[in-house]
Design a protein around this motif. Structure first.
Motif, PDB file in Angstrom:
ATOM      1  N   HIS A   1      31.354 -73.429  14.240  1.00  0.00           N
ATOM      2  CA  HIS A   1      29.932 -73.500  13.880  1.00  0.00           C
ATOM      3  C   HIS A   1      29.565 -74.878  13.321  1.00  0.00           C
ATOM      4  O   HIS A   1      28.547 -75.452  13.684  1.00  0.00           O
ATOM      5  CB  HIS A   1      29.587 -72.415  12.853  1.00  0.00           C
ATOM      6  CG  HIS A   1      28.172 -72.482  12.367  1.00  0.00           C
ATOM      7  ND1 HIS A   1      27.113 -72.055  13.131  1.00  0.00           N
ATOM      8  CD2 HIS A   1      27.636 -72.962  11.207  1.00  0.00           C
ATOM      9  CE1 HIS A   1      25.982 -72.252  12.458  1.00  0.00           C
ATOM     10  NE2 HIS A   1      26.286 -72.810  11.288  1.00  0.00           N
ATOM     11  N   TRP A   2      30.381 -75.407  12.416  1.00  0.00           N
ATOM     12  CA  TRP A   2      30.095 -76.706  11.800  1.00  0.00           C
ATOM     13  C   TRP A   2      30.785 -77.853  12.532  1.00  0.00           C
ATOM     14  O   TRP A   2      30.694 -78.998  12.105  1.00  0.00           O
ATOM     15  CB  TRP A   2      30.506 -76.713  10.322  1.00  0.00           C
ATOM     16  CG  TRP A   2      29.480 -76.051   9.455  1.00  0.00           C
ATOM     17  CD1 TRP A   2      28.265 -76.558   9.100  1.00  0.00           C
ATOM     18  CD2 TRP A   2      29.561 -74.768   8.842  1.00  0.00           C
ATOM     19  NE1 TRP A   2      27.594 -75.655   8.303  1.00  0.00           N
ATOM     20  CE2 TRP A   2      28.369 -74.550   8.129  1.00  0.00           C
ATOM     21  CE3 TRP A   2      30.534 -73.754   8.833  1.00  0.00           C
ATOM     22  CZ2 TRP A   2      28.120 -73.388   7.418  1.00  0.00           C
ATOM     23  CZ3 TRP A   2      30.281 -72.605   8.115  1.00  0.00           C
ATOM     24  CH2 TRP A   2      29.090 -72.425   7.426  1.00  0.00           C
ATOM     25  N   LYS A   3      31.502 -77.537  13.589  1.00  0.00           N
ATOM     26  CA  LYS A   3      32.196 -78.549  14.405  1.00  0.00           C
ATOM     27  C   LYS A   3      33.131 -79.410  13.551  1.00  0.00           C
ATOM     28  O   LYS A   3      33.092 -80.642  13.597  1.00  0.00           O
ATOM     29  CB  LYS A   3      31.201 -79.419  15.151  1.00  0.00           C
ATOM     30  CG  LYS A   3      30.144 -78.625  15.895  1.00  0.00           C
ATOM     31  CD  LYS A   3      30.115 -78.897  17.339  1.00  0.00           C
ATOM     32  CE  LYS A   3      29.028 -78.193  18.101  1.00  0.00           C
ATOM     33  NZ  LYS A   3      28.908 -76.770  17.980  1.00  0.00           N
ATOM     34  N   ILE A   4      33.972 -78.724  12.782  1.00  0.00           N
ATOM     35  CA  ILE A   4      34.928 -79.400  11.913  1.00  0.00           C
ATOM     36  C   ILE A   4      36.322 -79.237  12.492  1.00  0.00           C
ATOM     37  O   ILE A   4      36.735 -78.126  12.826  1.00  0.00           O
ATOM     38  CB  ILE A   4      34.912 -78.805  10.481  1.00  0.00           C
ATOM     39  CG1 ILE A   4      33.507 -78.906   9.886  1.00  0.00           C
ATOM     40  CG2 ILE A   4      35.921 -79.505   9.592  1.00  0.00           C
ATOM     41  CD1 ILE A   4      33.348 -78.137   8.595  1.00  0.00           C
ATOM     42  N   ASN A   5      37.033 -80.335  12.609  1.00  0.00           N
ATOM     43  CA  ASN A   5      38.416 -80.291  13.066  1.00  0.00           C
ATOM     44  C   ASN A   5      39.242 -79.505  12.046  1.00  0.00           C
ATOM     45  O   ASN A   5      39.189 -79.781  10.851  1.00  0.00           O
ATOM     46  CB  ASN A   5      38.953 -81.716  13.203  1.00  0.00           C
ATOM     47  CG  ASN A   5      40.330 -81.778  13.789  1.00  0.00           C
ATOM     48  OD1 ASN A   5      41.172 -80.915  13.554  1.00  0.00           O
ATOM     49  ND2 ASN A   5      40.572 -82.819  14.564  1.00  0.00           N
ATOM     50  N   ARG A   6      40.020 -78.546  12.508  1.00  0.00           N
ATOM     51  CA  ARG A   6      40.806 -77.691  11.612  1.00  0.00           C
ATOM     52  C   ARG A   6      41.829 -78.472  10.794  1.00  0.00           C
ATOM     53  O   ARG A   6      42.269 -78.015   9.748  1.00  0.00           O
ATOM     54  CB  ARG A   6      41.508 -76.594  12.408  1.00  0.00           C
ATOM     55  CG  ARG A   6      40.547 -75.594  13.002  1.00  0.00           C
ATOM     56  CD  ARG A   6      41.257 -74.642  13.927  1.00  0.00           C
ATOM     57  NE  ARG A   6      42.278 -73.905  13.198  1.00  0.00           N
ATOM     58  CZ  ARG A   6      42.330 -72.596  13.106  1.00  0.00           C
ATOM     59  NH1 ARG A   6      41.431 -71.862  13.720  1.00  0.00           N
ATOM     60  NH2 ARG A   6      43.298 -72.005  12.437  1.00  0.00           N
ATOM     61  N   SER A   7      42.186 -79.662  11.226  1.00  0.00           N
ATOM     62  CA  SER A   7      43.150 -80.465  10.467  1.00  0.00           C
ATOM     63  C   SER A   7      42.475 -81.284   9.361  1.00  0.00           C
ATOM     64  O   SER A   7      43.155 -81.836   8.509  1.00  0.00           O
ATOM     65  CB  SER A   7      43.944 -81.385  11.396  1.00  0.00           C
ATOM     66  OG  SER A   7      43.080 -82.344  11.974  1.00  0.00           O
ATOM     67  N   ASP A   8      41.141 -81.331   9.344  1.00  0.00           N
ATOM     68  CA  ASP A   8      40.419 -82.046   8.290  1.00  0.00           C
ATOM     69  C   ASP A   8      40.194 -81.084   7.121  1.00  0.00           C
ATOM     70  O   ASP A   8      39.115 -80.524   6.931  1.00  0.00           O
ATOM     71  CB  ASP A   8      39.090 -82.595   8.817  1.00  0.00           C
ATOM     72  CG  ASP A   8      38.404 -83.536   7.830  1.00  0.00           C
ATOM     73  OD1 ASP A   8      38.786 -83.544   6.636  1.00  0.00           O
ATOM     74  OD2 ASP A   8      37.485 -84.252   8.264  1.00  0.00           O
ATOM     75  N   ARG A   9      41.232 -80.903   6.332  1.00  0.00           N
ATOM     76  CA  ARG A   9      41.220 -79.899   5.266  1.00  0.00           C
ATOM     77  C   ARG A   9      40.181 -80.217   4.184  1.00  0.00           C
ATOM     78  O   ARG A   9      39.573 -79.308   3.631  1.00  0.00           O
ATOM     79  CB  ARG A   9      42.614 -79.754   4.650  1.00  0.00           C
ATOM     80  CG  ARG A   9      43.722 -79.441   5.642  1.00  0.00           C
ATOM     81  CD  ARG A   9      43.485 -78.201   6.451  1.00  0.00           C
ATOM     82  NE  ARG A   9      43.754 -76.996   5.642  1.00  0.00           N
ATOM     83  CZ  ARG A   9      43.533 -75.765   6.063  1.00  0.00           C
ATOM     84  NH1 ARG A   9      43.029 -75.542   7.258  1.00  0.00           N
ATOM     85  NH2 ARG A   9      43.798 -74.737   5.284  1.00  0.00           N
TER      86      ARG A   9
END
Length: 114
Positions: free
Chosen positions: A77-85
């Motif tokens: 939804h927020w287009k955030i890379n899962r590795s960008d904790r």
């Protein structure tokens, strides 16, 4: 995007989390430390006037980030890379189940000035 977040404990400013070139730093706010009966935000981050440093996101903060299907929905939804904790933390942990809330620094400033 900000690299600094305000950490609230039961709605009160407890400290600051910062992402920097060497990793992460967490520091309790001096006003919070001097307040009536301050509580540590975590057993792994006891009250201290000295900063905590880590090469990776502190496990306490990483544990606040949702997992599984909720993480999948949020990151898409927020287009955030899962590795960008850090970005996941400041985006998804503004309204947590527990006493700790994490706000991007600029959001808190907008709320104070707004």
């Amino acid at each position: 995007m900000t690299n600094k977040a305000k950490v609230l404990y039961s709605g009160k400013l407890a400290g600051y989390l910062e992402k920097n070139d060497s990793g992460y730093t967490y520091m309790y706010d001096t006003g919070y430390l001097k307040s009536d009966q301050p509580m540590p935000i975590s057993q792994t981050l006891p009250l201290s006037e000295y900063p905590y440093n880590s090469h990776v996101l502190f496990s306490f903060f990483d544990g606040l980030i949702p997992e599984g299907w909720l993480l999948n929905i949020a990151s898409s939804h927020w287009k955030i890379n899962r590795s960008d904790r850090f970005k996941l933390l400041i985006t998804l942990c503004r309204d947590t189940i527990g006493a700790v809330t994490v706000l991007p620094d600029e959001l808190e400033e907008e709320a104070e000035n707004g």
